[in-house]
Design a protein around this motif. Structure first.
Motif, mmCIF file in Angstrom:
data_model
loop_
_atom_site.group_PDB
_atom_site.id
_atom_site.type_symbol
_atom_site.label_atom_id
_atom_site.label_comp_id
_atom_site.label_asym_id
_atom_site.label_seq_id
_atom_site.Cartn_x
_atom_site.Cartn_y
_atom_site.Cartn_z
ATOM 1 N N THR A 115 0.848 -1.187 0.000
ATOM 2 C CA THR A 115 0.000 0.000 0.000
ATOM 3 C C THR A 115 0.890 1.244 0.000
ATOM 4 O O THR A 115 2.087 1.163 0.254
ATOM 5 N N ALA A 116 0.284 2.393 -0.283
ATOM 6 C CA ALA A 116 1.069 3.622 -0.472
ATOM 7 C C ALA A 116 2.222 3.332 -1.424
ATOM 8 O O ALA A 116 3.351 3.783 -1.230
ATOM 9 N N ALA A 117 1.919 2.567 -2.477
ATOM 10 C CA ALA A 117 2.963 2.035 -3.352
ATOM 11 C C ALA A 117 3.674 3.104 -4.160
ATOM 12 O O ALA A 117 4.776 2.857 -4.661
ATOM 13 N N ALA A 118 3.079 4.280 -4.291
ATOM 14 C CA ALA A 118 3.723 5.351 -5.051
ATOM 15 C C ALA A 118 4.529 6.282 -4.159
ATOM 16 O O ALA A 118 5.145 7.229 -4.654
ATOM 17 N N GLY A 119 4.553 6.016 -2.846
ATOM 18 C CA GLY A 119 5.308 6.854 -1.927
ATOM 19 C C GLY A 119 6.768 6.459 -1.855
ATOM 20 O O GLY A 119 7.227 5.518 -2.510
ATOM 21 N N ALA A 120 7.512 7.164 -1.006
ATOM 22 C CA ALA A 120 8.959 6.957 -0.941
ATOM 23 C C ALA A 120 9.312 5.547 -0.495
ATOM 24 O O ALA A 120 10.184 4.897 -1.082
ATOM 25 N N VAL A 121 8.661 5.030 0.561
ATOM 26 C CA VAL A 121 8.924 3.669 1.017
ATOM 27 C C VAL A 121 8.282 2.660 0.069
ATOM 28 O O VAL A 121 8.894 1.641 -0.293
ATOM 29 N N GLY A 122 7.069 2.939 -0.355
ATOM 30 C CA GLY A 122 6.343 1.998 -1.208
ATOM 31 C C GLY A 122 7.046 1.703 -2.518
ATOM 32 O O GLY A 122 7.087 0.541 -2.963
ATOM 33 N N THR A 123 7.622 2.715 -3.147
ATOM 34 C CA THR A 123 8.314 2.482 -4.416
ATOM 35 C C THR A 123 9.477 1.514 -4.242
ATOM 36 O O THR A 123 9.740 0.675 -5.110
ATOM 37 N N LEU A 124 10.178 1.615 -3.111
ATOM 38 C CA LEU A 124 11.311 0.723 -2.856
ATOM 39 C C LEU A 124 10.838 -0.649 -2.398
ATOM 40 O O LEU A 124 11.459 -1.667 -2.725
ATOM 41 N N ALA A 125 9.730 -0.712 -1.655
ATOM 42 C CA ALA A 125 9.179 -2.007 -1.242
ATOM 43 C C ALA A 125 8.733 -2.818 -2.455
ATOM 44 O O ALA A 125 8.910 -4.043 -2.500
ATOM 45 N N LEU A 126 8.149 -2.164 -3.451
ATOM 46 C CA LEU A 126 7.787 -2.856 -4.693
ATOM 47 C C LEU A 126 9.021 -3.492 -5.324
ATOM 48 O O LEU A 126 8.987 -4.652 -5.773
#
Length: 307
Positions: free
Chosen positions: A140-151
């Motif tokens: 979730t929050a996949a377009a955020g700073a953490v989310g982009t890297l988690a993807l």
């Protein structure tokens, strides 16, 4: 020097710039002349929802301008990044040496702010979900700073499906380019086929649908500051679990793990396995605009203040 502060809680408009004397480093502290300061959702929420005004901490990157007593391993002129727990939105910030690390020669201060804290949280949250080869992973929050890297961690880690959950359809192309196989919107009636792991950076009302997205035996990793409530019955019928993750616990309690993850993070950046995204570079004096971007969920990647 200039720094950003607020005297009453509220929206981004309560932030203002003031001139104050330069801080002096205490024992174990580095005085860092900031070149980049990361803006995070917890900081934005602190201004909007906090009980009372507090100094805005956050990640900073720049050059060591002075060192306090008992500092070892760092010298004036070193390029460093780290967490500042008080008055990070400033031209000069105090960082304890335990929370600081060097920036490789090939990287910029903006690279460091976009990569280090967000990357460590993404790595830690992913690991906390006990990933297995072939697992399906949702962020979730996949377009955020953490989310982009988690993807990107999920993709590199061998996930069979990577699902990005975002607030609006205009972010779909962006998260697909980062490795998402599927995209769901928070307001969708169904979040598609169940997944084995949900890495949640939103919390609040999103916890309900996030738990319902889990397959039997699934794991929800909650790392956001958004709070929220999980229905025990939803966990029971799925045999699912909720795991809380906080990076500070790793930094304080497992320093050898923290150091290893940090080294691996820069290696993955060098190899371009991890590519942090920067949404906006905003002058320090326009910190209110930076908060507006994050609060409106308009950011695709990291928002960075430039002192």
């Amino acid at each position: 020097m200039r720094r950003v502060r607020y005297e009453v809680n509220g929206g981004p408009e309560v932030l203002f710039v003031e001139e104050v004397p330069e801080p002096q480093p205490g024992p174990g502290e580095l005085l860092v002349r900031s070149e980049a300061v990361g803006v995070t959702l917890p900081s934005v929420r602190k201004v909007r929802e906090g009980v009372e005004p507090m100094p805005l901490g956050g990640e900073v990157a720049g050059t060591v301008a002075a060192v306090g007593a008992d500092v070892t391993g760092f010298s004036v002129g070193d390029r460093v990044t780290g967490l500042c727990f008080s008055h990070a939105y400033a031209e000069l910030a105090l960082v304890h040496q335990a929370m600081a690390s060097r920036i490789p020669d090939r990287a910029t201060a903006v690279d460091a702010v976009a990569l280090v804290r967000s990357g460590l949280v993404a790595r830690g949250a992913y690991e906390a979900g006990r990933p297995r080869p072939g697992d399906a992973v949702m962020v979730t929050a996949a377009a955020g700073a953490v989310g982009t890297l988690a993807l990107q961690y999920a993709r590199a880690g061998g996930a069979s499906r990577v699902v990005a959950a975002v607030s609006s359809a205009d972010k779909a192309e962006f998260v697909r380019a980062l490795g998402a196989d599927e995209v769901v919107l928070y307001g969708d009636e169904s979040w598609g086929e169940p997944v084995d792991i949900v890495i949640d950076g939103v919390g609040g009302e999103l916890l309900g649908p996030a738990v319902r997205a889990l397959a039997p035996g699934g794991r929800l990793v909650a790392f956001s500051s958004g709070g929220g409530t999980v229905e025990a019955y939803e966990l029971l019928v799925r045999g699912a679990s909720v795991i809380g993750f906080q990076m500070a616990a790793i930094a304080r309690g497992e320093p050898e793990v923290y150091a290893r993850w940090l080294d691996e993070l820069w290696e993955l950046h060098r190899d371009r396995t991890l590519r942090p995204r920067v949404c906006a570079l905003v002058p320090l004096a326009e910190a209110a605009r930076a908060h507006e971007i994050v609060e409106s969920r308009g950011n695709l990647g990291k928002v960075v203040l430039i002192p």
